[in-house]
Design an enzyme around this catalytic site. Structure first.
Site, PDB file in Angstrom:
ATOM      1  CG  HIS A   1     -10.871 -37.679 -43.582  1.00 35.12           C
ATOM      2  ND1 HIS A   1     -11.335 -37.057 -44.729  1.00 35.12           N
ATOM      3  CD2 HIS A   1     -11.930 -37.725 -42.726  1.00 35.12           C
ATOM      4  CE1 HIS A   1     -12.621 -36.740 -44.560  1.00 35.12           C
ATOM      5  NE2 HIS A   1     -12.999 -37.137 -43.356  1.00 35.12           N
TER       6      HIS A   1
ATOM      7  CE1 TYR B   1     -14.232 -32.591 -39.988  1.00 32.33           C
ATOM      8  CE2 TYR B   1     -14.382 -34.129 -41.813  1.00 32.33           C
ATOM      9  CZ  TYR B   1     -14.946 -33.520 -40.702  1.00 32.33           C
ATOM     10  OH  TYR B   1     -16.233 -33.828 -40.327  1.00 32.33           O
TER      11      TYR B   1
ATOM     12  CG  ASN C   1     -17.347 -30.067 -41.813  1.00 35.39           C
ATOM     13  OD1 ASN C   1     -18.229 -29.861 -40.988  1.00 35.39           O
ATOM     14  ND2 ASN C   1     -16.882 -31.278 -42.071  1.00 35.39           N
TER      15      ASN C   1
ATOM     16  CG  ASN D   1     -15.917 -35.167 -46.285  1.00 41.32           C
ATOM     17  OD1 ASN D   1     -16.088 -34.934 -47.477  1.00 41.32           O
ATOM     18  ND2 ASN D   1     -16.190 -36.340 -45.754  1.00 41.32           N
TER      19      ASN D   1
ATOM     20  CB  THR E   1     -18.480 -39.937 -38.126  1.00 45.11           C
ATOM     21  OG1 THR E   1     -17.195 -39.621 -38.646  1.00 45.11           O
ATOM     22  CG2 THR E   1     -18.617 -39.391 -36.719  1.00 45.11           C
TER      23      THR E   1
END
Ligand code: 8OZ
Length: 367
Positions: free
Chosen positions: A177, A182, A237, A180, A25
């Site tokens: 994805h 999400y 996260n 992480n 990112t």
């Protein structure tokens, strides 16, 4: 003995070497539209066996950070076409990472400034990046609302559309994805999923949304250019699971017959420690479960690898190694590894947001 510089076939993808650029990112897409500078950045790195783009939002609701790109509007697709064109002109190969942040977002980034969505109304104790007056600022994520089951087919549909858009833009494939912390991992893991319907509770239910997404995308563009990223024990996260080995081994059984091009495994804490003393995880077992169940996708590993570690991983049966931070600072990483040359050091201050500085201005060996 296989080296990092040997080619490999991963589904429909033909990699000229076993070095991948990990998704990174960089927050340089104002209004979520990819820029010509991004095309230059990826093209500079085209000697990688595979480039994986930065995480890219599949819909407005999927957005969680300032200035990250999307893959749903005409302007975004036009921007991405320039990226894939530049990479292909440099003989590279590029897949786009499809992203829905779920609860890792901020109301100011959501359509009509609504609450971000999640499996359950549980706030992630983590930060997102808002860029204010050009300055990246880390702010707390907002309290999410729990998705109604009736909304989930729409999200699966958004993934399908994004995959179709990816191919229309000239991408060589997509990486889902599911790592992480999400959305897809929020459904997988007990720490974020307290649902009592068909999408929560047992292993089958917690993997349901992810598998629906995989099936929709493979149906749309073919499994041999579809891949997935997983991070079994990352705390990124604020995500946790009570029994990660159990659900990821189960997931291997489900993914094995689907014919994916590759599985991308983040080992340990994303961007952090590879070993987590209170979260042991057997990655060799994970791969063995996948292979024993008939999975033939390439096995991509990631997290803090250097050349020696990467060669050990290949010797132990990995197929591809993804490098993240080294790729920020070394556009010619393949050549540097091949020549055992020193690496440029990435500058943290320019990771997120800004322009060419710390992005397209890292020198190659020849420069
Ligand atoms: C760093 C900063 C913002 C987002 C991830 C997409 O961890 C990210 C991300 C990383 O997968």
């Amino acid at each position: 003995m296989t080296t990092l510089f040997d080619p490999i076939q991963a589904g429909r993808l033909h990699l000229s070497n076993r070095i991948a650029m990990a998704p990174l990112t960089r927050n340089r897409a104002p209004d979520a539209i990819p820029t010509p500078l991004m095309a230059q950045y990826y093209a500079q790195r085209a000697s990688a066996g595979l480039l994986i783009t930065e995480a890219t939002a599949i819909s407005p609701q999927a957005q969680g950070y300032s200035d990250v790109p999307g893959l749903y509007s005409t302007e975004q697709l036009d921007g991405w076409k320039k990226v894939t064109h530049a990479v292909h002109a440099a003989d590279g190969q590029i897949v786009v990472q499809l992203w829905h942040v779920g609860r890792v977002s901020h109301t100011s980034l959501q359509p009509e400034h609504q609450a971000p969505v999640a499996p359950s109304a549980l706030r992630a104790h983590t930060k997102t990046v808002l860029i204010q007056d050009g300055v990246p600022t880390f702010v707390d994520t907002s309290m999410p609302r729990a998705l109604d089951a009736a909304e989930l087919p729409g999200i699966v549909q958004d993934y399908r559309h994004a995959a179709r858009n990816a191919i229309a833009c000239g991408f060589d494939g997509v990486e889902i994805h599911a790592a992480n912390g999400y959305l897809l991992e929020q459904f997988l893991k007990t720490g974020a999923n307290q649902r009592t319907d068909d999408y929560g509770g047992n292993l089958k239910n917690r993997t349901r949304l992810l598998l629906e997404v995989v099936r929709a995308i493979t149906d749309e563009i073919g499994p041999d250019r579809t891949a997935i990223r997983l991070s079994p024990v990352t705390p990124a996260n604020d995500i946790t699971d009570d029994h990660p080995q159990q659900i990821f081994d189960y997931l291997m059984h489900q993914l094995a017959p689907l014919g994916l091009a590759y599985l991308h495994i983040v080992e340990g804490a994303t961007g952090g420690a590879r070993e987590l003393p209170d979260q042991p995880f057997d990655y060799a077992q994970l791969k063995a479960v996948y292979r024993t169940a008939g999975g033939q996708g390439a096995w991509m590993v990631n997290n803090a690898y250097d050349k020696a570690m990467a060669e050990q991983a290949l010797a132990a049966g990995a197929d591809i190694v993804a490098f993240g931070r080294p790729y920020i600072a070394n556009p010619d990483l393949v050549e540097r590894l091949q020549r055992n040359a020193p690496l440029n050091t990435p500058d943290r201050a320019t990771f997120y947001g800004g322009g060419a500085e710390g992005y397209t201005d890292y020198p190659t060996l020849d420069a």
